[in-house]
Enzyme design. Structure first.
Site: not given
Ligand code: GLU
Length: 494
Positions: A256-260
């Site tokens: 997801s976004k939080r993994h870049g």
């Protein structure tokens, strides 16, 4: 299927900007097409009007172009099966939905969304597994239907999924997969606004565009039995299926976004090379062997095979991506690297730096940092001092390690004389002149060089001093040294 008949497609919905996962699907399809001498088709699945995102189609096509995933048929270039936007093929889907109603494989459903919501609440209350539909309209008579139509209700068309039995299909990666038909709902094929659902449009197009293999993310796996049943209802042969393994973040949760995992083009803006993203994505779920990390485009085309797509989820590791980008950057010829870094310099250097920049000069600047940089953005981020006329930095930096203002001024004044008179302003001459100056003035070379580094670059950490000075040039180095002397002579508060 003979290898020349491979026709695969990338069928994105423009409901957002494409990210790593979407483009990995595009890449695998492209690699398979190029490997087998087949065709790679791009089809835009834009039938969900409410979820359309402005600019998404452009981003999709730009992402493909950036990675060099050229398409043989699709938007902008057309092909034998135009149009390649589903929103321009609505009549086709309506005709096919009607055909299924006529031959008894589909029916009109008049249920309102309120009724459906209530049905689901009641199911939940009875602790039944909640279904999307209870088949209320499946067997309405013609008479009942005309009454409902007379009330002005516009029906949807639903597929009549067999009530029992099983549907089995073969997945080229996972083997045979079986679903109980009883688990499948009577899905909507055509909505009341006349737009098809994904399922109908997708299979009508895969069939009519003669798609041989459907390679897509495994989140679509549960749709496949429905698709296979639809193919059977139409009397068509389904394509071959290959569901690609999921991509997880390093913490093993869905990427997801939080993994870049932001939009793919953000990686371009952050200074990743397209060939690196290409290489890196190819290894998210596929491998050449157990050890190869760095593998170029041609080799990937040559060796790509469905057999080596893994069944287990792939892990997206941004550290590895950074490492790989740095590795590719180090392999580039400096002139080429400069050309590629130039747009990042143009964009990121402070506005007072005069444009256009001189690529020859940029090349000298990047050469000094090539060993260490991990992204193209790092070059301009660390290089403003190579381009600025005047530098600003805290005065304290001049007085590190017990250096007094007076001593620093004395050293810098002597340095100015040497820099002015040295015949060649190159690394060797600068080094010998400055070393002998340190000796003559009884100061440690480290102290003098540290001081000069601050004066010439405005920072305490920078590429090697003499190389840097040679690139910055005599005139600007002198100007900076003199400005520092002046600053040290000014009032202590400045
Ligand atoms: N439009 C679907 C998507 O956005 C395509 C799925 C498929 O390939 O069938 O992923």
């Amino acid at each position: 299927m003979s290898i020349g008949n491979v026709r695969v497609r990338y069928a994105p919905s423009p409901t957002g900007y494409p990210h790593i996962g979407n483009i990995r699907t595009a890449l695998f399809n492209w690699l398979f097409a190029r490997h087998s001498g087949g065709k790679f088709i791009v089809r835009i699945e834009d039938t969900d009007q409410s979820r359309k995102v402005e600019g998404a189609v452009e981003q999709i096509l730009e992402s493909l172009r950036w990675l060099g995933l050229d398409w043989d048929e699709g938007p902008e270039i057309g092909g034998a099966f135009v149009p390649y936007f589903q929103s321009e093929r609505l009549d086709l889907y309506r005709g096919y939905a009607e055909q299924l109603v006529q031959n008894g494989h589909a029916y009109r459903c008049y249920c309102s969304s309120e009724r459906l919501a209530q049905m689901r609440t009641e199911m939940a209350e009875r602790k039944e597994s909640v279904r999307t539909y209870d088949r209320h309209c499946r067997d309405l008579s013609a008479g009942e239907q005309s009454k409902l139509r007379a009330q002005g209700i516009v029906p949807v068309i639903r597929f009549k999924v067999p009530l029992d039995g099983q549907t089995t299909f073969h997945d080229l990666i996972r083997g045979d997969i079986t679903f109980d038909n009883a688990e499948l709902d009577d899905l909507v094929l055509l909505k009341s606004d006349g737009y098809p659902t994904y399922h109908l449009a997708n299979i009508v197009d895969d069939h009519s565009m003669e798609i041989s293999h459907v390679m897509r993310a495994d989140e679509w796996l549960s749709s496949t039995p429905r698709h296979v049943l639809l193919y059977a209802a139409f009397g068509w042969t389904p394509p071959l299926y290959a569901h690609l393994p999921m991509i997880l973040g390093p913490d093993k949760s869905k990427l997801s976004k939080r993994h870049g995992a932001t939009a793919l083009l953000d990686y371009r803006d952050e200074g990743y090379l397209p060939e690196v993203i290409f290489n890196f994505l190819a290894l998210l779920g596929w491998s050449l062997d157990d050890k190869t990390d760095v593998i170029g485009r041609e080799d990937l085309v040559k060796h790509f095979s469905l057999e080596r797509i893994s069944r287990t989820a792939a892990v997206f590791d941004i550290k590895k991506l950074q490492w790989m980008n740095g590795f590719y950057i180090r392999q580039l010829d400096p002139a080429r690297l400069a050309e590629r870094a130039l747009p990042y310099f143009e964009k990121q250097l402070p506005s007072e730096v005069k444009r256009p920049l001189d690529v020859g000069y940029v090349s000298q600047v990047v050469t000094l940092q090539q060993e260490r940089a991990k992204t193209l953005c790092e070059f301009p981020q660390n290089s403003a001092f190579f381009f600025m006329e005047d530098l600003e930095y805290p005065k304290d930096l001049l007085l590190k390690g017990g250096m007094t203002g007076e001593k620093a001024r004395e050293l810098l004044s002597a340095t100015a004389l040497r820099l002015d008179s040295v015949t060649a302003f190159d690394v060797t001459s600068l080094e010998s002149v400055l070393r002998s100056l340190a000796e003559q003035m009884s100061v440690k070379t480290g102290d003098l060089f540290g001081l000069l580094r601050v004066v010439v670059t405005g920072r305490t950490a920078a590429p090697p001093l003499f190389e840097t000075m040679a690139v910055v040039g005599r005139e600007r180095c002198l100007k900076r040294v003199r400005a520092a002397v002046q600053r040290l002579s000014d009032s202590p508060t400045r």
